[in-house]
Design a protein around this motif. Structure first.
Motif, mmCIF file in Angstrom:
data_model
loop_
_atom_site.group_PDB
_atom_site.id
_atom_site.type_symbol
_atom_site.label_atom_id
_atom_site.label_comp_id
_atom_site.label_asym_id
_atom_site.label_seq_id
_atom_site.Cartn_x
_atom_site.Cartn_y
_atom_site.Cartn_z
ATOM 1 N N UNK A 312 -23.382 -20.030 -33.057
ATOM 2 C CA UNK A 312 -24.032 -18.723 -33.131
ATOM 3 C C UNK A 312 -23.066 -17.608 -32.793
ATOM 4 N N UNK A 313 -23.449 -16.372 -33.130
ATOM 5 C CA UNK A 313 -22.601 -15.221 -32.813
ATOM 6 C C UNK A 313 -22.576 -14.956 -31.320
ATOM 7 N N UNK A 338 -20.328 -25.384 -28.212
ATOM 8 C CA UNK A 338 -19.869 -25.457 -29.594
ATOM 9 C C UNK A 338 -18.598 -24.628 -29.752
ATOM 10 N N UNK A 339 -17.607 -25.131 -30.479
ATOM 11 C CA UNK A 339 -16.417 -24.316 -30.738
ATOM 12 C C UNK A 339 -16.703 -23.133 -31.651
ATOM 13 N N UNK A 340 -17.886 -23.101 -32.251
ATOM 14 C CA UNK A 340 -18.228 -22.021 -33.173
ATOM 15 C C UNK A 340 -19.098 -20.942 -32.526
ATOM 16 N N UNK A 341 -19.415 -21.095 -31.231
ATOM 17 C CA UNK A 341 -20.105 -20.028 -30.527
ATOM 18 C C UNK A 341 -19.102 -18.913 -30.248
ATOM 19 N N UNK A 342 -19.473 -17.661 -30.548
ATOM 20 C CA UNK A 342 -18.498 -16.583 -30.438
ATOM 21 C C UNK A 342 -18.454 -15.946 -29.052
ATOM 22 N N UNK A 366 -22.791 -23.090 -18.182
ATOM 23 C CA UNK A 366 -21.579 -23.816 -18.546
ATOM 24 C C UNK A 366 -21.299 -23.625 -20.028
ATOM 25 N N UNK A 367 -20.093 -23.142 -20.319
ATOM 26 C CA UNK A 367 -19.695 -22.826 -21.689
ATOM 27 C C UNK A 367 -18.464 -23.663 -22.025
ATOM 28 N N UNK A 368 -18.522 -24.449 -23.089
ATOM 29 C CA UNK A 368 -17.349 -25.260 -23.445
ATOM 30 C C UNK A 368 -16.227 -24.357 -23.949
ATOM 31 N N UNK A 369 -16.518 -23.491 -24.905
ATOM 32 C CA UNK A 369 -15.538 -22.530 -25.396
ATOM 33 C C UNK A 369 -16.238 -21.475 -26.241
ATOM 34 N N UNK A 370 -15.564 -20.345 -26.405
ATOM 35 C CA UNK A 370 -16.055 -19.288 -27.277
ATOM 36 C C UNK A 370 -14.920 -18.835 -28.182
ATOM 37 N N UNK A 371 -15.286 -18.227 -29.305
ATOM 38 C CA UNK A 371 -14.287 -17.790 -30.274
ATOM 39 C C UNK A 371 -13.878 -16.335 -30.087
ATOM 40 N N UNK A 403 -14.450 -23.231 -20.654
ATOM 41 C CA UNK A 403 -13.255 -24.052 -20.800
ATOM 42 C C UNK A 403 -12.185 -23.464 -21.680
ATOM 43 N N UNK A 404 -12.556 -22.518 -22.569
ATOM 44 C CA UNK A 404 -11.552 -21.961 -23.486
ATOM 45 C C UNK A 404 -12.083 -20.675 -24.092
ATOM 46 N N UNK A 405 -11.217 -19.651 -24.166
ATOM 47 C CA UNK A 405 -11.638 -18.375 -24.746
ATOM 48 C C UNK A 405 -10.427 -17.517 -25.082
#
Length: 458
Positions: A312-313, A338-342, A366-371, A403-405
């Protein structure tokens, strides 16, 4: 060309003419509301209850062959349960096809049993006559939402079945490419103060209906069911009060496939839900531009908890249609994976749309990663600029891991009307690639925040 008036429900035109709405554009500071106020707000959100009686759509001619039109049977079953004083309309296990919308009425619980699937028609003409609705924050007469209720009380959609909108790139979703002129026409009608009953769309003008829209309703429950592939937004309570959205599954990666968008609504609980969407997972809205200011009703007392969000955006979003204002939003105990969450938390508006945002609190996520950025506040969203600078104040983020951004923060406020009083506490952000952007913000406080293992304070 717009549809002639004969295609619009006469009853809804009369209601549209008679509705008196709050018109104040004032955005007074309601005071600092925080986590200690949450129990009092939660106590105001009570799901509706229904008489212990039921009817089955099968008794009114429903056939689970994915071909026979379910609409006559479901309409008759709803009518019967209303005559009896309310209760449950049961759709048993099986696959059904429906050539048109479901219109809920007061004291009706539409219940899909486990294994029940309702496939909706993708023919626009099946969603006539037009109804009083909102399209992206502007009131219009347009195609009926797939499931709709207007000025009803004590309504529910429950069970373990699936509502399938069947939207795809072969039908509804293609409209996103060519609808812009008619969308702009609708917005200009809002700016001009054109009476809503004269804002007639439908007729393949490109304004796609949402999936579920209770409009000006009280005491709403949506629980347990699944939704897939909506023409537009999925669940969109508008001008509602006392709404519970619990344990639903929303899947759809089409354009503007927002998951749950409370709009100009009060006392809303969204919990234990699963979102995998083509746009924002949850977006809190309050009308758009001059039309949103005319209505002038904020979204307030919105609680989000224990939800899982994938693509999602944004995970939890406020705006961009928020001209009536948003206050008292609490989001906690969610997982975004999701790696596709912005973005995880996002607030967006501009000085043309206006509105206000205050008392937004986000914790234990908890957020795995955002774009993009983990936490983004942007008051320059879109290309519009005007005379309604939106104040943003008292926003907090606490105990969030990512975890990643690309960036931790992206705060872009108006220099003459800056974002104020933003607090970030006890957060850990790893694998952050770029420095944060911090412009147009005052009184930003960072405490016990680690970015790439380095403590940050302010």
């Amino acid at each position: 060309m717009p549809l002639p008036v004969k295609h619009v429900s006469a009853a809804l035109i009369a209601l549209a003419c008679s509705i008196t709405l709050q018109t104040s554009n004032a955005a007074p500071d309601s005071g600092t509301i925080g986590w200690n106020d949450l129990p009092e707000i939660l106590a105001q959100i009570v799901p509706p209850t229904f008489p212990d009686r039921s009817v089955s759509v099968v008794d009114f001619g429903a056939v689970a062959d994915n071909s026979t039109d379910l609409k006559p049977a479901i309409d008759a079953a709803i009518e019967k349960i209303v005559e009896l004083g309310g209760g449950k309309v049961i759709v048993p296990s099986g696959t059904y096809f429906i050539a048109g919308p479901i219109h809920l009425r007061s004291n009706v619980n539409l219940h899909l049993e486990k294994g029940a699937v309702i496939n909706f028609s993708v023919k626009p003409e099946d969603y006539e006559p037009l109804v009083f609705t909102r399209f992206e924050g502007t009131e219009v007469m347009n195609y009926s939402p797939l499931i709709y209720a207007f000025e009803q009380e004590n309504i529910a959609i429950t069970g373990q079945g699936l509502f399938h909108g069947q939207a795809s790139r072969d039908d509804w979703w293609t409209w996103s490419d060519g609808a812009r002129p008619n969308i702009e026409r609708a917005r200009q009608m809002g700016e001009d103060g054109t009476p809503v009953e004269q804002r007639i769309f439908g007729d393949h003008t490109g304004l796609r209906p949402v999936f579920v829209q209770p409009y000006r309703c009280r005491n709403v429950l949506i629980e347990g069911v699944s939704f897939r592939d909506s023409p537009m937004w999925f669940v969109n309570p508008v001008l509602c009060e006392n709404v519970t959205v619990r344990g639903i599954t929303v899947q759809g990666l089409g354009p503007n496939n927002d998951g749950c968008n409370p709009e100009s609504s009060r006392n809303v609980l969204i919990e234990d839900c699963y979102f995998d969407t083509g746009d924002d997972c949850i977006a809190i809205k309050a009308g758009r531009d001059g039309d949103g200011r005319r209505v002038g009703v904020p979204s307030e007392n919105i609680i989000i908890r224990n939800c899982k969000m994938l693509e999602g955006h944004g995970g939890v979003v406020i705006g961009s249609e928020m001209s009536g204002g948003v206050r008292n939003v609490f989001a906690e105990d969610c997982v975004m994976d999701s790696p596709h969450l912005e973005r995880a938390l996002r607030i967006k508006s501009n000085s043309f749309r206006g509105g206000f945002v205050e008392n937004v609190h986000f914790r234990n996520v908890k957020v795995s990663e955002v774009a993009d950025a983990i936490f983004r506040i942007n008051m320059f969203y879109g290309r519009q600029r005007g005379e309604f600078p939106p104040p943003v104040r008292n926003v907090s983020m606490e105990n969030v891991y990512c975890g990643k951004a690309p960036r931790a923060f992206y705060f872009h406020g108006l220099e003459n009307h800056p974002i104020t009083d933003v607090t970030v506490v006890d957060c850990v952000f790893e694998n952050v690639e770029k420095p944060s952007v911090l412009t147009g913000i005052q009184n930003l406080k960072l405490s016990s925040v680690q970015i790439n293992g380095m403590p940050k304070s302010r």
